[in-house]
Every structure is written in structure tokens, then in C-alpha cells.
Design an enzyme around this catalytic site. Structure first.
Site, PDB file in Angstrom:
ATOM      1  N   LYS A 201       0.842  -1.177   0.000  1.00 16.60           N
ATOM      2  CA  LYS A 201       0.000   0.000   0.000  1.00 16.60           C
ATOM      3  C   LYS A 201       0.886   1.240   0.000  1.00 16.60           C
ATOM      4  O   LYS A 201       2.045   1.111   0.387  1.00 16.60           O
ATOM      5  CB  LYS A 201      -0.946  -0.024   1.191  1.00 16.60           C
ATOM      6  CG  LYS A 201      -0.272   0.256   2.532  1.00 16.60           C
ATOM      7  CD  LYS A 201      -1.285   0.165   3.614  1.00 16.60           C
ATOM      8  CE  LYS A 201      -1.271   1.231   4.630  1.00 16.60           C
ATOM      9  NZ  LYS A 201      -0.135   1.900   5.087  1.00 16.60           N
TER      10      LYS A 201
ATOM     11  N   HIS B  22      -0.557  -5.835   5.673  1.00 17.66           N
ATOM     12  CA  HIS B  22       0.106  -6.732   6.625  1.00 17.66           C
ATOM     13  C   HIS B  22      -0.766  -7.072   7.834  1.00 17.66           C
ATOM     14  O   HIS B  22      -0.507  -8.034   8.527  1.00 17.66           O
ATOM     15  CB  HIS B  22       1.476  -6.189   7.040  1.00 17.66           C
ATOM     16  CG  HIS B  22       1.446  -5.068   8.030  1.00 17.66           C
ATOM     17  ND1 HIS B  22       1.209  -3.771   7.685  1.00 17.66           N
ATOM     18  CD2 HIS B  22       1.626  -5.051   9.372  1.00 17.66           C
ATOM     19  CE1 HIS B  22       1.252  -3.017   8.764  1.00 17.66           C
ATOM     20  NE2 HIS B  22       1.498  -3.757   9.813  1.00 17.66           N
TER      21      HIS B  22
ATOM     22  N   LYS C  95      -1.359 -10.858  10.355  1.00 17.75           N
ATOM     23  CA  LYS C  95      -1.181 -10.968  11.803  1.00 17.75           C
ATOM     24  C   LYS C  95      -1.969 -12.178  12.297  1.00 17.75           C
ATOM     25  O   LYS C  95      -3.144 -12.332  11.964  1.00 17.75           O
ATOM     26  CB  LYS C  95      -1.661  -9.692  12.512  1.00 17.75           C
ATOM     27  CG  LYS C  95      -0.739  -8.492  12.275  1.00 17.75           C
ATOM     28  CD  LYS C  95      -1.212  -7.286  13.067  1.00 17.75           C
ATOM     29  CE  LYS C  95      -0.485  -6.023  12.637  1.00 17.75           C
ATOM     30  NZ  LYS C  95       0.767  -5.778  13.298  1.00 17.75           N
TER      31      LYS C  95
ATOM     32  N   GLU D 172      -1.202   4.067  18.311  1.00 18.46           N
ATOM     33  CA  GLU D 172       0.260   3.943  18.266  1.00 18.46           C
ATOM     34  C   GLU D 172       0.860   4.999  19.177  1.00 18.46           C
ATOM     35  O   GLU D 172       0.339   6.121  19.256  1.00 18.46           O
ATOM     36  CB  GLU D 172       0.763   4.163  16.851  1.00 18.46           C
ATOM     37  CG  GLU D 172       0.325   3.095  15.883  1.00 18.46           C
ATOM     38  CD  GLU D 172       0.946   3.313  14.515  1.00 18.46           C
ATOM     39  OE1 GLU D 172       1.990   2.716  14.249  1.00 18.46           O
ATOM     40  OE2 GLU D 172       0.390   4.112  13.743  1.00 18.46           O
TER      41      GLU D 172
ATOM     42  N   ASP E  66      -3.775   6.163   5.548  1.00 14.99           N
ATOM     43  CA  ASP E  66      -2.686   5.301   5.998  1.00 14.99           C
ATOM     44  C   ASP E  66      -3.209   4.100   6.790  1.00 14.99           C
ATOM     45  O   ASP E  66      -2.687   2.997   6.660  1.00 14.99           O
ATOM     46  CB  ASP E  66      -1.730   6.128   6.879  1.00 14.99           C
ATOM     47  CG  ASP E  66      -0.490   5.352   7.295  1.00 14.99           C
ATOM     48  OD1 ASP E  66       0.129   4.729   6.414  1.00 14.99           O
ATOM     49  OD2 ASP E  66      -0.134   5.382   8.497  1.00 14.99           O
TER      50      ASP E  66
ATOM     51  N   HIS F 277      -5.919  -1.000   6.948  1.00 18.73           N
ATOM     52  CA  HIS F 277      -5.897  -1.926   8.083  1.00 18.73           C
ATOM     53  C   HIS F 277      -7.216  -1.960   8.863  1.00 18.73           C
ATOM     54  O   HIS F 277      -7.707  -3.018   9.234  1.00 18.73           O
ATOM     55  CB  HIS F 277      -4.776  -1.541   9.050  1.00 18.73           C
ATOM     56  CG  HIS F 277      -3.434  -1.383   8.389  1.00 18.73           C
ATOM     57  ND1 HIS F 277      -3.025  -2.184   7.352  1.00 18.73           N
ATOM     58  CD2 HIS F 277      -2.402  -0.536   8.622  1.00 18.73           C
ATOM     59  CE1 HIS F 277      -1.809  -1.833   6.973  1.00 18.73           C
ATOM     60  NE2 HIS F 277      -1.407  -0.829   7.731  1.00 18.73           N
TER      61      HIS F 277
ATOM     62  N   LYS G  42      -1.608   8.475  16.023  1.00 21.46           N
ATOM     63  CA  LYS G  42      -0.199   8.390  16.436  1.00 21.46           C
ATOM     64  C   LYS G  42      -0.032   9.260  17.674  1.00 21.46           C
ATOM     65  O   LYS G  42      -0.824  10.159  17.930  1.00 21.46           O
ATOM     66  CB  LYS G  42       0.698   8.873  15.311  1.00 21.46           C
ATOM     67  CG  LYS G  42       0.555   8.012  14.052  1.00 21.46           C
ATOM     68  CD  LYS G  42       1.835   7.921  13.278  1.00 21.46           C
ATOM     69  CE  LYS G  42       1.660   7.117  11.998  1.00 21.46           C
ATOM     70  NZ  LYS G  42       1.967   5.680  12.170  1.00 21.46           N
TER      71      LYS G  42
HETATM   72  C1  BG6 Z   1       1.620   0.929   8.290  1.00 17.92           C
HETATM   73  C2  BG6 Z   1       1.433   2.407   8.350  1.00 17.92           C
HETATM   74  O1  BG6 Z   1       0.902   0.382   7.217  1.00 17.92           O
HETATM   75  O2  BG6 Z   1       1.167   0.341   9.508  1.00 17.92           O
HETATM   76  C3  BG6 Z   1       2.184   2.988   9.531  1.00 17.92           C
HETATM   77  O3  BG6 Z   1       1.892   3.001   7.147  1.00 17.92           O
HETATM   78  C4  BG6 Z   1       1.774   2.288  10.804  1.00 17.92           C
HETATM   79  O4  BG6 Z   1       1.968   4.387   9.634  1.00 17.92           O
HETATM   80  C5  BG6 Z   1       1.867   0.778  10.652  1.00 17.92           C
HETATM   81  O5  BG6 Z   1       2.659   2.727  11.820  1.00 17.92           O
HETATM   82  C6  BG6 Z   1       1.271   0.073  11.844  1.00 17.92           C
HETATM   83  O6  BG6 Z   1       1.548  -1.296  11.759  1.00 17.92           O
HETATM   84  P1  BG6 Z   1       1.690  -2.179  13.065  1.00 17.92           P
HETATM   85  O7  BG6 Z   1       1.902  -3.562  12.544  1.00 17.92           O
HETATM   86  O8  BG6 Z   1       2.857  -1.647  13.831  1.00 17.92           O
HETATM   87  O9  BG6 Z   1       0.420  -2.022  13.819  1.00 17.92           O
END
Ligand code: BG6
Length: 554
Positions: free
Chosen positions: A210, A240, A244, A278, A297, A302, A402
Site C-alpha cells: 500500500k 500486513h 497478523k 500507536e 494510511d 488496516h 499516532k
Molecule cells: C503501516 C502504516 O501500514 O502500519 C504505519 O503506514 C503504521 O503508519 C503501521 O505505523 C502500523 O503497523 P503495526 O503492525 O505496527 O500495527
């Protein structure tokens, strides 16, 4: 029963006394050892079958000098090679503009893998893995690069018997997606394969990271450009979150148990909260983030994936099309806020200075690559409704941000109150601490599932209190499992698209986010500040409290 762990021979080049190559013997012994002790060196997972071994192949990573390769891709490949049977001869060609030799590439990758891999890096196992690493330098837009790449791939096929199987991975900035795809097709380095192609011929697939576009129009454009070179069955759009373990466990939890599915609906569920918080800021990715923002993002990809796994109907079976059909179906039922609703049902925030992890941190606007007057959101909260038989009138509250107090991703299903609490108004009772049932699926960290319910406090009076029943992945399986990229890379090599986003899924997800982006562009929802280390702006609390509900404090 006594288990004797096989002695792992030294990795090297040449032929073993068995007549097999030393690499073969080495890989075989490691896999045998893993089979006996568990794939993660973990006795609780011992005996798990290794039935998913891909064909020998070469993976070509475009943008190999970037952060993604160092932090995720190469460690995942190394862990797979060590812990899982990656095929003998498996090779990686890194492509980038930097002037590196094969050995420079190997040295940088060794450092990255040592830092981020799950398994230990030993000289032998690294030597075995590194033999398959090659580097090609060039400009992604230059057709000459693809001639060199093609020659290199042919040489690897001969030398390492990779059989012409190719997995192209686009880990570059999105501005290179189109030229890379066009050149792969134009040069013949990648060939189109569809359902009419010979299933026994070598395979070519492409994995794309992405963002798949930055709005519905550009996403559709990218879909068309890819479709001109690859058929849909060759394209693996990676998110991704789907790799998980805990996200996949949502499906297992829902569809491998009889107990919960009957209450996952509007008759029993009051609302659903999905949080992806985050603690980190944009970590030097200001340039990318300015173009993206939290909605693109995290939400478009996600978080909508999390929503689909929790809200979709049971698929007919666990295969790529059956699962993705159901995901698309539920996405199509989501009613995004439009027009005036955008300002009521969405919140966009941006972090200002504050305290995070016990230290003072600056505002988003002071991050490298960020405009001094930027209005890009680093926090988004929204309320969505799903217009179908199962979920009508059950709000889904989503939030991500964030610089929130801590890293936590969870899906919480909050059930309705009991229709009648018989303990109420009885002398000597105390039911003030009784809250409705909540089922929480913790995606990360402390992966697990928790159920909140009411229990009687021991003693002569009738006091009820809310208690929790907890399942921890770590306690039951020893550890949480491999990184998401391991699973997804292996699936792409095996040609299993179940955990990748299909074209219609991506388009539908964009069609949900687009009215919000449009409303925001029209100034419907100004970006409001929130202090770093807080749970987001006050307006996010208002969004849910207007409905008489509250955000959970995960
Ligand atoms: C990414 C985003 O796809 O996923 C990031 O671009 C984000 O901004 C990240 O921090 C979060 O992934 P995870 O696996 O740490 O939750």
C-alpha cells in the site's frame, strides 16, 4: 517418548555423501529439527505439519535499500528460511539505484536481519541464506535496467535451479509503481498468466505494498495499469494486518466455535469499537505522511480489514474467493457518512507537543518533511453503520492515531444490557459495578481474547462485580507467532491469495473513504489539535458520547 533432535550439518557448497547438495541436507535437517521442537523452537507447537513448501523461486525486491526491506522483508525471509522450509535455491534479487555490489547488499542485509529477525543469525545459516542474495543497480524508469535484470534472473535460474518462477515485490514509493509494472511487462521479464495458462509452467506474481492509490480515481487508475500487464490472479495486494496471527484468529474464533457466532448480531450487540493506537509519531516519514494522513494510511486499509473480519458472514470455505467474496459483501453494506454527516460522524486530529513514553515530544508540524501549517490528520475517529440484516443499527466506532498513550490494537464488541436485572432494588444488594458484557479481541500487544462479565462477590450479601476471563496467546501457545510478513510472503510464493486484497475489495474500501475525504476537502471537519500522549482530541469523545457511549481505555 524420547525425541532425538537431528544433528544439523554445516552449511556449505558441494555434494553430501547422500548425493544431495549440502544446502539440501542443511535445510532438511533444520526443518526436521523444527518439526520436532515446534516451528518456533517452541515445544507447544511441536508436531505442526510443514506441508506448505513453495516451489524454488526468485524474489525480486524493487526499492530494496528502503526501510521496509531492512525492517520487515529480509528478516521475514530469513526467519522463513531458517524455521520453515523455503525451497532449496530460493534467491532474492534486490533492485535499487544505489551503487552496491552483491557483497555490499549482503553486508547491509546481514546487519538488518541480525537486528530484526526473530531467529538467531549464525554464521552457517547466514552463509546459506546469503548465497541466494544478488543485487542489481538501476533507475526504475530506465528500460535498460530490465534487460540487466532479465539476464541476471536467467543466470540465477541456471545456477540455483529456480525454474523461472518469479515473485516481484514493489517496496518503492508509489510514484514508481506504474513505471516498474510497465517495464516489467514491456521487457518480457514478467509475463501475463491467466486461467488459460498452462498450470505446469513457471509462475510470475507481483506483490504490491500500500498505498494502492490516494483516492478512488487513482486507485482505479493503478488497478487498470496493473491489469494491463498482470492478470488479477497474479496480483497480491498486501495489507500486513491480514498476516497478523491475531487477525486470522478472529476468523477462527468466530467460525470454529459455536458459542459466539449466534450472538454476533443486532439482537445482542450494542456497538463495536475498533482501536488502532500507536505511541510513535511519524518516525521520519513526514514526506509520505503529509500525502497520506491517518484516514488513508490506517483506516482505508488496516482498520477496514479489521472491520470486515469481525462483521462478515461465514464464508463457504477458507479459500481465496470465498473469503474475499464475503469481505466485499460486508464492505458494500457499509454506509459511509456523506455530505453534512461527515462533520458529525468523523473527527480528524493532529498531535501537538506533549509527553510520550516519559519524555517530551514535539508537534507533528515540527517533524521532518511536514509543512509548518499542515492540516494532515494524525488521528481519525469515525462512526460507520452497516446496512444489513446482521448489523443494522449497530454503530461501529473506529479510531486510530499516532502519539497516543500506548500501542494497542483491539476490537471490542460491547453487548446489550440484560433486559431485567433481578438483583436490583433488593435490600443488601449492590449492582452499581455491573457493566454489559464486552468481548475484546486484542490484536497487539498482549495478543488474546478477553470476556467481561458479571460475577457475585463472595460473601453473605448480593454484591455483583464485573470480572474478566482472559485468554493469552503467549500462555497457550508459548508465543504469539511469526511476523505477519512471514505468513504473507510464504502465501504469495505458494500462490494463495486468501489474505491479500482483491481488486473489488480495494475499490470498495476506497469508495467508503472517498466521501469522507471529499467532505474534509470541503472544510467540513477541521483538523483539531490533541496533546501527544493523550487519547486524541475532545471532539473524538464527543463523537461517541453524543450516542450515550464512551470509548474504552484499552
Ligand atoms: C503501516 C502504516 O501500514 O502500519 C504505519 O503506514 C503504521 O503508519 C503501521 O505505523 C502500523 O503497523 P503495526 O503492525 O505496527 O500495527
Amino acid at each position: 517418548m524420547t525425541v532425538t533432535t537431528p544433528v544439523i550439518p554445516e552449511a556449505g557448497e558441494g555434494i553430501a555423501p547422500t548425493g544431495q547438495s549440502l544446502e539440501h541436507e542443511y535445510l532438511y535437517a533444520r526443518q526436521e529439527a523444527s518439526r520436532q521442537t515446534g516451528p518456533l523452537g517452541n515445544p507447544l507447537r511441536a508436531g505442526m505439519p510443514f506441508d506448505r513448501v513453495p516451489d524454488a523461486c526468485t524474489m525480486v525486491i524493487f526499492g530494496v535499500t528502503g526501510d521496509l526491506t531492512a525492517r520487515k522483508l529480509m528478516p521475514a525471509l530469513y526467519d522463513l528460511a531458517v524455521d520453515h522450509p523455503l525451497p532449496e535455491g530460493f534467491s532474492v534479487v534486490g533492485v535499487s539505484h544505489r551503487d552496491w555490489s552483491d557483497d555490499d547488499f549482503r553486508a547491509v542485509m546481514k546487519e538488518a536481519v541480525t537486528k530484526s529477525a526473530r531467529t538467531q543469525v549464525t554464521e552457517e545459516s547466514w552463509a546459506m541464506f546469503a548465497r541466494g542474495l544478488r543485487y542489481v543497480q538501476g533507475d526504475f524508469k530506465d528500460p535498460g535496467l530490465y534487460v540487466t535484470l532479465g539476464e541476471r534472473l536467467t543466470a540465477i535460474d541456471e545456477e540455483r535451479r529456480t525454474g523461472g518462477n518469479r515473485l516481484f515485490y514493489l517496496a518503492t514509493s508509489p510514484s514508481y509503481f506504474t513505471p516498474i509494472i510497465a517495464n516489467l511487462g514491456g521487457s518480457g521479464v514478467a509475463k501475463r498468466q491467466d486461467i488459460f495458462s498452462d498450470p505446469n509452467e513457471n509462475w510470475h506474481r507481483v506483490v504490491i505494498e500500500k498505498p494502492f492509490g490516494r483516492d478512488i480515481t487513482s486507485a482505479r487508475g493503478l488497478i487498470q495499469e496493473m491489469a494491463a500487464v498482470f492478470s488479477e490472479r497474479q496480483i497480491y495486494r498486501i495489507d500486513h494486518y491480514l498476516g497478523k496471527e491475531t487477525v486470522q484468529n478472529v476468523l477462527a474464533f468466530r467460525f470454529a466455535n459455536i458459542l459466539f457466532e449466534p450472538v454476533f448480531n443486532r439482537s445482542y450487540v450494542d456497538h463495536v469499537q475498533i482501536t488502532a493506537a500507536e505511541a510513535i509519531g511519524v518516525e521520519g516519514r513526514g514526506g509520505y505522511y503529509e500525502e497520506a494522513g491517518a484516514l488513508r494510511d490506517m483506516v482505508q486499509s488496516h482498520i477496514l480489514q479489521l472491520l470486515t473480519v469481525v462483521a462478515m458472514e461465514p464464508p463457504a470455505n477458507f479459500d481465496g474467493n470465498a473469503v474475499r467474496d464475503e469481505k466485499v459483501k460486508v464492505l458494500r453494506s457499509v454506509k459511509p457518512p456523506t455530505g453534512d454527516e461527515v462533520s458529525v460522524k468523523t473527527v480528524r486530529g493532529q498531535y501537538v507537543g506533549g509527553s510520550s513514553g516519559g519524555r517530551h515530544v514535539g508537534s507533528y508540524r515540527t517533524e521532518r518533511g511536514v509543512e509548518a501549517e499542515s492540516a494532515t490528520e494524525t488521528f481519525a475517529a469515525l462512526k460507520l453503520e452497516i446496512d444489513n440484516w446482521r448489523w443494522a443499527d449497530v454503530p461501529f466506532y473506529l479510531r486510530t492515531g499516532k502519539r497516543l498513550p500506548r500501542r494497542v490494537t483491539e476490537i471490542a464488541i460491547e453487548f446489550k444490557k440484560v433486559p431485567h436485572l433481578m438483583f436490583q432494588n433488593m435490600a443488601g444488594t449492590d449492582v452499581t459495578d455491573v457493566a454489559p458484557n464486552v468481548l475484546t479481541m486484542r490484536i497487539q500487544p498482549d495478543e488474546g481474547i478477553a470476556l467481561r462479565f458479571a460475577a457475585k462477590v463472595p460473601g453473605p450479601t448480593t454484591r455483583l462485580r464485573t470480572v474478566r476471563m482472559d485468554f493469552f496467546y503467549g500462555a497457550s501457545f508459548g508465543e504469539a507467532g511469526p511476523d505477519a510478513y512471514e505468513r504473507l510472503l510464504l502465501d504469495a510464493m505458494l500462490g494463495d491469495p486468501t489474505l491479500f486484497a482483491r481488486r473489488d475489495e480495494v475499490e470498495t474500501a476506497w469508495s467508503l473513504v472517498q466521501p469522507i475525504l471529499d467532505g474534509w476537502d470541503d472544510g467540513a471537519t477541521p483538523t483539531v489539535p490533541y496533546e501527544s500522549g493523550s487519547w486524541g482530541p475532545r471532539e473524538a469523545d464527543d463523537l461517541i458520547e453524543r450516542d450515550g457511549r464512551r470509548w474504552r481505555r484499552p
